[in-house]
Design a protein around this motif. Structure first.
Motif, mmCIF file in Angstrom:
data_model
loop_
_atom_site.group_PDB
_atom_site.id
_atom_site.type_symbol
_atom_site.label_atom_id
_atom_site.label_comp_id
_atom_site.label_asym_id
_atom_site.label_seq_id
_atom_site.Cartn_x
_atom_site.Cartn_y
_atom_site.Cartn_z
ATOM 1 N N VAL A 455 6.259 -5.220 5.814
ATOM 2 C CA VAL A 455 6.726 -4.433 6.968
ATOM 3 C C VAL A 455 6.328 -4.789 8.175
ATOM 4 C CG1 VAL A 455 6.774 -2.142 5.413
ATOM 5 C CG2 VAL A 455 4.553 -3.102 6.509
ATOM 6 N N PRO A 456 7.051 -4.497 9.295
ATOM 7 C CA PRO A 456 6.476 -4.807 10.510
ATOM 8 C C PRO A 456 5.410 -4.007 11.350
ATOM 9 C CG PRO A 456 8.449 -3.556 10.899
ATOM 10 C CD PRO A 456 8.364 -3.705 9.297
ATOM 11 N N ARG A 457 5.086 -2.989 10.452
ATOM 12 C CA ARG A 457 4.019 -2.245 10.890
ATOM 13 C C ARG A 457 3.526 -1.258 9.771
ATOM 14 N NH1 ARG A 457 2.423 -0.929 16.059
ATOM 15 N NH2 ARG A 457 1.031 1.252 16.235
ATOM 16 N N PHE A 458 1.979 -1.186 9.682
ATOM 17 C CA PHE A 458 1.390 -0.386 8.597
ATOM 18 C C PHE A 458 0.139 0.436 9.136
ATOM 19 C CE2 PHE A 458 -1.582 0.120 5.152
ATOM 20 C CZ PHE A 458 -0.728 0.851 4.297
ATOM 21 N N GLU A 459 0.166 1.798 8.861
ATOM 22 C CA GLU A 459 -0.988 2.707 8.992
ATOM 23 C C GLU A 459 -1.724 3.208 7.906
ATOM 24 O OE1 GLU A 459 0.373 5.038 12.286
ATOM 25 O OE2 GLU A 459 0.848 3.607 13.722
ATOM 26 N N MET A 460 -2.726 3.309 7.976
ATOM 27 C CA MET A 460 -3.441 3.801 6.701
ATOM 28 C C MET A 460 -4.837 4.776 7.245
ATOM 29 S SD MET A 460 -4.746 2.228 3.181
ATOM 30 C CE MET A 460 -5.828 1.206 3.821
ATOM 31 N N ASP A 461 -5.007 5.990 6.835
ATOM 32 C CA ASP A 461 -6.276 6.541 7.246
ATOM 33 C C ASP A 461 -7.139 6.616 5.783
ATOM 34 O OD1 ASP A 461 -5.889 7.584 9.835
ATOM 35 O OD2 ASP A 461 -4.369 8.844 8.879
ATOM 36 N N ILE A 462 -8.563 6.398 6.267
ATOM 37 C CA ILE A 462 -9.793 6.303 5.184
ATOM 38 C C ILE A 462 -10.233 7.685 5.357
ATOM 39 C CG2 ILE A 462 -11.525 5.181 4.178
ATOM 40 C CD1 ILE A 462 -9.306 3.150 4.888
ATOM 41 N N LEU A 463 -10.108 8.614 4.024
ATOM 42 C CA LEU A 463 -10.293 9.957 4.137
ATOM 43 C C LEU A 463 -11.715 10.411 3.720
ATOM 44 C CD1 LEU A 463 -7.302 11.045 2.334
ATOM 45 C CD2 LEU A 463 -7.551 11.018 4.768
ATOM 46 N N ASP A 464 -12.510 9.314 3.058
ATOM 47 C CA ASP A 464 -13.976 9.795 2.770
ATOM 48 C C ASP A 464 -14.854 8.559 3.227
ATOM 49 O OD1 ASP A 464 -13.126 7.482 1.302
ATOM 50 O OD2 ASP A 464 -13.319 8.587 -0.732
ATOM 51 N N GLY A 465 -14.852 8.334 4.454
ATOM 52 C CA GLY A 465 -15.666 7.354 5.051
ATOM 53 C C GLY A 465 -15.161 6.066 5.335
ATOM 54 N N ALA A 466 -15.667 5.111 6.204
ATOM 55 C CA ALA A 466 -15.360 4.094 6.898
ATOM 56 C C ALA A 466 -15.418 2.857 5.694
ATOM 57 C CB ALA A 466 -16.013 3.624 8.176
ATOM 58 N N VAL A 467 -14.680 1.934 5.998
ATOM 59 C CA VAL A 467 -14.855 0.760 5.113
ATOM 60 C C VAL A 467 -14.847 -0.503 5.835
ATOM 61 C CG1 VAL A 467 -13.599 1.903 3.282
ATOM 62 C CG2 VAL A 467 -12.209 0.516 4.912
ATOM 63 N N PRO A 468 -15.341 -1.563 5.428
ATOM 64 C CA PRO A 468 -15.417 -2.930 5.984
ATOM 65 C C PRO A 468 -14.104 -3.512 6.260
ATOM 66 C CG PRO A 468 -16.453 -3.306 3.850
ATOM 67 C CD PRO A 468 -16.175 -1.718 3.971
ATOM 68 N N VAL A 469 -13.753 -4.368 7.099
ATOM 69 C CA VAL A 469 -12.521 -5.059 7.209
ATOM 70 C C VAL A 469 -12.842 -6.456 7.592
ATOM 71 C CG1 VAL A 469 -11.074 -2.932 7.776
ATOM 72 C CG2 VAL A 469 -12.012 -4.654 9.786
ATOM 73 N N ALA A 470 -12.072 -7.471 7.317
ATOM 74 C CA ALA A 470 -12.294 -8.945 7.371
ATOM 75 C C ALA A 470 -10.932 -9.521 7.980
ATOM 76 C CB ALA A 470 -12.734 -9.527 6.293
ATOM 77 N N ARG A 471 -11.044 -10.534 8.955
ATOM 78 C CA ARG A 471 -9.840 -11.212 9.278
ATOM 79 C C ARG A 471 -10.107 -12.517 9.148
ATOM 80 N NH1 ARG A 471 -11.357 -7.382 12.987
ATOM 81 N NH2 ARG A 471 -10.128 -5.616 13.360
ATOM 82 N N ASP A 472 -9.197 -13.219 8.697
ATOM 83 C CA ASP A 472 -9.333 -14.714 8.387
ATOM 84 C C ASP A 472 -10.682 -15.284 7.833
ATOM 85 O OD1 ASP A 472 -6.612 -15.151 9.161
ATOM 86 O OD2 ASP A 472 -7.157 -15.515 11.132
ATOM 87 N N GLY A 473 -11.085 -14.469 6.748
ATOM 88 C CA GLY A 473 -12.318 -14.913 6.386
ATOM 89 C C GLY A 473 -13.601 -14.466 7.120
ATOM 90 N N GLU A 474 -13.391 -13.857 8.383
ATOM 91 C CA GLU A 474 -14.635 -13.448 9.082
ATOM 92 C C GLU A 474 -14.781 -12.068 8.725
ATOM 93 O OE1 GLU A 474 -16.586 -15.428 10.615
ATOM 94 O OE2 GLU A 474 -15.315 -17.127 10.176
ATOM 95 N N LEU A 475 -15.909 -11.376 8.550
ATOM 96 C CA LEU A 475 -16.363 -9.800 8.649
ATOM 97 C C LEU A 475 -16.130 -9.282 9.573
ATOM 98 C CD1 LEU A 475 -16.946 -7.959 6.103
ATOM 99 C CD2 LEU A 475 -19.386 -8.197 6.954
ATOM 100 N N GLY A 476 -15.332 -8.188 9.652
ATOM 101 C CA GLY A 476 -15.153 -7.434 11.017
ATOM 102 C C GLY A 476 -15.848 -5.957 11.036
ATOM 103 N N GLU A 477 -15.264 -5.178 11.713
ATOM 104 C CA GLU A 477 -15.917 -3.932 11.973
ATOM 105 C C GLU A 477 -15.830 -2.957 10.798
ATOM 106 O OE1 GLU A 477 -11.672 -3.383 13.160
ATOM 107 O OE2 GLU A 477 -13.447 -4.894 13.190
ATOM 108 N N ILE A 478 -16.593 -1.791 10.661
ATOM 109 C CA ILE A 478 -16.309 -0.775 9.661
ATOM 110 C C ILE A 478 -15.345 0.212 10.341
ATOM 111 C CG2 ILE A 478 -17.517 1.027 8.292
ATOM 112 C CD1 ILE A 478 -19.801 -0.965 8.192
ATOM 113 N N THR A 479 -14.388 0.564 9.858
ATOM 114 C CA THR A 479 -13.822 1.845 10.319
ATOM 115 C C THR A 479 -12.860 2.613 9.425
ATOM 116 O OG1 THR A 479 -11.484 1.973 11.716
ATOM 117 C CG2 THR A 479 -11.512 0.050 10.123
ATOM 118 N N ASP A 480 -12.320 3.811 9.877
ATOM 119 C CA ASP A 480 -11.964 5.142 8.962
ATOM 120 C C ASP A 480 -10.335 4.931 9.255
ATOM 121 O OD1 ASP A 480 -11.824 5.978 11.380
ATOM 122 O OD2 ASP A 480 -13.071 7.803 11.171
ATOM 123 N N ARG A 481 -9.901 4.204 10.147
ATOM 124 C CA ARG A 481 -8.523 4.139 10.209
ATOM 125 C C ARG A 481 -8.141 2.473 10.298
ATOM 126 N NH1 ARG A 481 -3.834 6.818 11.341
ATOM 127 N NH2 ARG A 481 -2.339 5.821 12.867
#
Length: 501
Positions: A455-481
C-alpha cells in the motif's frame, strides 16, 4: 513343450526380486557403456568427473556467476551453492551411510577412461550426480536459461560417473532424484524472486555528468564500519577517484552536521558506512537536492546491494558513466527509512535471524527466530483497517520485498510507490504449531494469522500500550500509533544500468 514357458523363464525356479532385476539391468547397462570403444569418452569423461570432484566445477561456475553484473544471476549462484552444500551432506553423510552397495567391477572399463580417484564409499547414491542436479536445478529456479544449460552439464557429469567406472546407472539416477528433490523443496521453502512483469513501469533514469575521477564528489566514510571493511573501501576509493574529497568520520563526530556540511559544497554526496549512516546521508542529499553515491562499506549493505552496488568498482563505473535514477523513501511516524522498519517483536526477530543466518542460511534462521519469538515475545492488541488483531510482530519494507512470506530478502524495484507491510498475529498451542508448520513448508502466505499489504500508506493504533519501533536496524522510539507513508521517487542515487534486473 520344454520345462521353460514361452517367456523363457523356468517355472520351477523362483522369480528374481525387484532389487535383483534392477541390479542385473544395472550391470548390463554398465558393461555396455564400458565396452563401448570411443577415444572421445576416454579423453573427456575422466576430465569431467575429476573436475566435479569435491564440487570444484560447480563452485567455479558459481564464482563466475557472482562476478556477473546481474543481481538475478548472483542470486542464482547463491541459491545453487547453498543447495549444493545441503545435498552433499544429505548424499554423503546420510544416504550413503544407510546403504552399503559395492562399487562396480572396473575390469570392463578401459584403463584410459578410469578416474584417477577411486572412491571407497557406498556406491548408492552418486554424490557427484546429486550435487550436479542440485546445483543446476537450484540455479534454474532463479535463472531458467542458465539452469537449462547447467542441466546438460549435470547430465554429462552423471554419465561420466558411469563411464569411468565409479557408479552403476541406478546410482546416478538416484543421485539426480535426490539433488533435484532438495532443490525443489528449497524452492518451496524460500520461493525464488519473481521477475519483474513486462507491463510494470520502468525505472526513471536521471542522467548525470560523467565523473570518472570523482570530480565534485564529497565522500563521508566511517573507516570502522563493517568490521574494517570501511578502511579497505577507503583505500580503493583513494586510487579510483583521486579528485574526490574524502572525509573520515571520527568516533565522536556529529554525523548529521558532518553530512550536512559536506552536502553544502558537494555536487555528489558519497557515503560509506552502515545503513544508519547511509540513511542520514540520504536525508542530507535530499535537503540539498543532490544525488547520492553509496559505497558498500557496511556489514550487510542492504541498500547498496539492492541498488546493485556490491563493489567500489561498480560505484566508480556508475559515476564515470553518469548513471543515476530515483528511488522511494519511506517514513514511519515522519522519520525516514530506506530499507525496512519494524515494530513489536519484529526487531528482536531480525536480531535473532541475523545472528544465525550466516551459519545456517536465511530461511532456517528465520524459522529459529520465529520459534523463539513465538515462545517469549510479548504481544499487543492493535487496530488497522477497522479490525483488531493480537499482534506478534510487524515488518515494513520501503518498496515490495521478495520472497513473499516472513523472510523478506531483496527488492526487485525500489521505486514502486508502495510500502510492504507484513503482520504476524500471536499464536499459541496448536495454532502456534500450525504457524511454524506453515513457515517450514513455505505455506505461510496461506496462514490466516499472517497478513501482507502492499500500500502507499498504512496506519495502525496500539490499543494496550506503546511498542518499540526500529528503522533500518536502528532502534527508535516507543509509540502507541504507527503511521507509514512513502515519498515516491524522492531520492536520486547512482546505480548500474539495468539495476532492477
Amino acid at each position: 513343450m520344454s520345462a521353460r514357458d514361452r517367456t523363457g523363464s523356468d517355472p520351477n525356479e523362483p522369480d528374481m526380486g525387484v532389487v535383483s532385476q534392477v541390479h542385473a539391468l544395472d550391470v548390463a547397462l554398465f558393461q555396455a557403456i564400458a565396452q563401448t570403444e570411443s577415444p572421445a569418452l576416454d579423453r573427456v569423461m575422466p576430465l569431467l568427473t575429476n573436475a566435479a570432484d569435491y564440487s570444484k566445477l560447480w563452485v567455479g561456475i558459481a564464482l563466475a556467476m557472482q562476478n556477473s553484473g546481474s543481481r538475478r544471476t548472483r542470486r542464482a549462484a547463491t541459491r545453487g551453492l547453498i543447495t549444493l552444500g545441503i545435498t552433499s551432506f544429505a548424499a554423503n553423510q546420510v544416504t550413503k551411510r544407510m546403504s552399503n552397495r559395492k562399487r562396480p567391477e572396473l575390469l570392463p572399463v578401459p584403463l584410459a577412461r578410469r578416474s584417477k580417484r577411486l572412491p571407497s564409499s557406498s556406491s548408492f547414491p552418486s554424490g557427484h550426480a546429486a550435487t550436479a542436479a542440485a546445483f543446476a536445478a537450484a540455479v534454474g529456479l532463479e535463472s531458467p536459461a542458465i539452469g537449462f544449460a547447467l542441466s546438460a552439464l549435470a547430465g554429462a557429469v552423471g554419465f561420466s560417473r558411469i563411464a569411468t567406472g565409479a557408479h552403476y546407472p541406478s546410482d546416478v539416477i538416484a543421485g539426480f532424484a535426490l539433488g533435484a528433490g532438495i532443490a525443489t523443496l528449497g524452492g518451496r521453502l524460500v520461493p525464488p524472486v519473481e521477475p519483474i512483469p513486462p507491463n510494470r513501469s520502468e525505472p526513471m533514469p536521471i542522467p548525470q555528468p560523467p565523473r570518472p575521477r570523482g570530480q565534485g564528489v564529497v565522500l563521508v566514510i566511517n573507516p570502522r564500519s563493517g568490521g574494517g571493511r570501511g578502511t579497505r573501501i577507503l583505500a580503493e576509493v583513494r586510487v579510483a577517484l583521486p579528485d574526490a574529497e574524502i572525509i573520515e568520520l571520527a568516533p565522536d563526530a556529529d554525523l548529521v552536521a558532518v553530512l550536512d556540511a559536506a552536502a553544502q559544497r558537494a555536487q555528489v554526496l558519497g557515503v560509506g558506512g552502515g545503513d544508519g549512516t547511509v540513511g542520514a546521508a540520504a536525508q542530507a542529499a535530499m535537503r540539498h537536492d543532490i544525488p547520492l553515491a553509496v559505497f558498500p562499506a557496511g556489514t550487510f549493505n542492504h541498500f547498496a546491494g539492492d541498488l546493485g552496488l556490491g563493489s567500489v568498482a561498480q560505484v566508480v563505473r556508475a559515476l564515470a558513466d553518469g548513471n543515476a535514477g530515483r528511488v522511494d523513501v519511506a517514513y514511519l511516524n515522519d522519520q525516514p527509512f530506506l530499507n525496512t522498519a519494524s515494530a513489536g517483536a519484529y526487531p528482536e526477530f531480525v536480531r535473532i535471524r541475523e545472528r544465525y543466518e550466516r551459519r545456517i542460511g536465511k530461511f532456517p534462521a528465520a524459522a529459529v527466530a520465529a520459534f523463539l519469538i513465538a515462545r517469549t515475545a510479548p504481544t499487543s492488541r492493535v487496530r488497522y483497517d477497522d479490525k483488531e488483531i493480537e499482534l506478534q510482530g510487524m515488518f515494513v519494507g520501503n518498496s515490495v520485498y521478495e520472497p513473499r512470506g516472513f523472510a523478506p530478502a531483496i527488492r526487485t524495484r525500489m521505486d514502486d510507490g508502495l510500502v510492504d507491510v507484513r503482520l504476524l498475529e500471536a499464536a499459541s498451542g496448536l495454532r502456534g504449531i500450525g504457524f511454524l508448520f506453515a513457515v517450514a513448508t513455505g505455506r505461510i502466505a496461506h496462514n490466516r494469522r499472517y497478513h501482507e499489504l502492499d500500500v502507499p500508506r498504512f496506519e495502525m493504533d496500539i490499543l494496550d500500550g506503546a511498542v518499540p519501533v526500529a528503522r533500518d536496524g536502528e532502534l527508535g522510539e516507543i509509540t502507541d500509533r504507527i503511521e507509514i507513508r512513502v515519498d515516491y521517487r524522492a531520492l536520486t542515487v547512482y546505480r548500474p544500468p539495468g539495476f532492477a534486473d
